[in-house]
Design an enzyme around this catalytic site. Structure first.
Site, PDB file in Angstrom:
ATOM      1  N   GLY A 149      22.121   2.875 -16.900  1.00 11.33           N
ATOM      2  CA  GLY A 149      21.728   2.117 -18.080  1.00 11.33           C
ATOM      3  C   GLY A 149      22.399   2.683 -19.322  1.00 11.33           C
ATOM      4  N   GLY A 163      18.218  -0.846 -20.163  1.00 14.85           N
ATOM      5  CA  GLY A 163      18.740  -1.864 -19.260  1.00 14.85           C
ATOM      6  C   GLY A 163      18.813  -1.379 -17.823  1.00 14.85           C
ATOM      7  N   THR A 164      19.617  -2.074 -17.057  1.00 15.80           N
ATOM      8  CA  THR A 164      19.673  -1.902 -15.617  1.00 15.80           C
ATOM      9  C   THR A 164      20.547  -0.732 -15.182  1.00 15.80           C
ATOM     10  OG1 THR A 164      20.161  -3.111 -13.585  1.00 15.80           O
ATOM     11  CG2 THR A 164      21.659  -3.439 -15.398  1.00 15.80           C
ATOM     12  N   VAL A 165      20.497  -0.474 -13.890  1.00 13.53           N
ATOM     13  CA  VAL A 165      21.438   0.453 -13.266  1.00 13.53           C
ATOM     14  C   VAL A 165      22.552  -0.362 -12.629  1.00 13.53           C
ATOM     15  CG1 VAL A 165      19.637   2.146 -12.823  1.00 13.53           C
ATOM     16  CG2 VAL A 165      20.225   0.496 -11.036  1.00 13.53           C
ATOM     17  N   ARG A 186      15.697  -4.868 -13.785  1.00 15.45           N
ATOM     18  CA  ARG A 186      16.963  -5.349 -13.254  1.00 15.45           C
ATOM     19  C   ARG A 186      17.468  -4.265 -12.324  1.00 15.45           C
ATOM     20  NH1 ARG A 186      14.607  -5.634 -17.588  1.00 15.45           N
ATOM     21  NH2 ARG A 186      16.063  -4.291 -18.580  1.00 15.45           N
TER      22      ARG A 186
END
Length: 200
Positions: free
Chosen positions: A10, A166-168, A193
């Site tokens: 992220g 946020g996402t990986v 996510r």
């Protein structure tokens, strides 16, 4: 071709107290993926292994330890796409799948549909041999505390570690030239996510 692998946990302003844990998690994900690539394994296998490490680490907003939705639940999604065929596998609104990247891959490989959601996705996961967990098994103590603060006060980024992170994701090239770079997923409110990838 020389194999390569990149992972990320992220994009966020990592506080000093979390730097070591984030680095350690990313290193463990790299080790898991590289152990596959270095033996001639596929980019897809490497990406799945690397993302699973990140999904299991509560430092990251993926799988266990994800930010909670308004009702105090984890909701995860994941997507994998084959760049050569443009075939994709995606799963969304998961409450009982510990590693959503596994389910996205099964959908890519074993399902006539591109995307499955919620109970239907989880039923397909079970049929594919993916063990379902209890929803509360995905909730970390840190995120439960953050959710409680938001519930008793107001939703605020300062209650969450890395709220904007946020996402990986991961990018891999295998010895055969197979490429899996990340696709940015949709940004649903208060959900996890899990991972995004393309296979070429």
């Amino acid at each position: 071709m020389k194999p390569s692998l990149i992972v990320h946990g992220g994009a966020w302003d990592i506080p000093d107290e979390a730097v070591d844990a984030c680095k350690s998690g990313c290193h463990r994900a790299l080790t898991a993926g590289w152990s596959i690539l270095s033996r001639g394994g596929s980019a897809l296998d490497a990406i799945e292994a690397a993302i699973m490490v990140l999904e299991d680490d509560p430092v990251f907003d993926a799988g266990y330890g994800s930010h909670l939705n308004l009702d105090g639940h984890v909701e995860c999604d994941a997507i994998v796409m084959n760049g050569a065929t443009l075939r994709a596998g995606a799963a969304a609104n998961l409450h009982r799948v510990k590693n959503p990247i596994q389910l996205a891959r099964r959908i890519l490989e074993k399902c006539p549909h591109m995307m499955l959601v919620a109970e239907g996705a989880e039923a397909f996961a079970k049929k594919q041999g993916i063990k379902l967990c209890k929803p509360e098994e995905l909730v970390s103590e840190a995120e439960r505390e953050a959710w409680m603060k938001c519930k008793s006060d107001k939703h605020a980024a300062e209650h969450h570690r890395g709220h904007e992170q946020g996402t990986v994701g991961a990018v891999a090239i295998d010895a055969n030239g197979g490429l899996l770079p990340p696709l940015p997923p949709a940004e649903p409110a208060a959900s996890c996510r899990a991972a995004s990838a393309i296979l070429r």
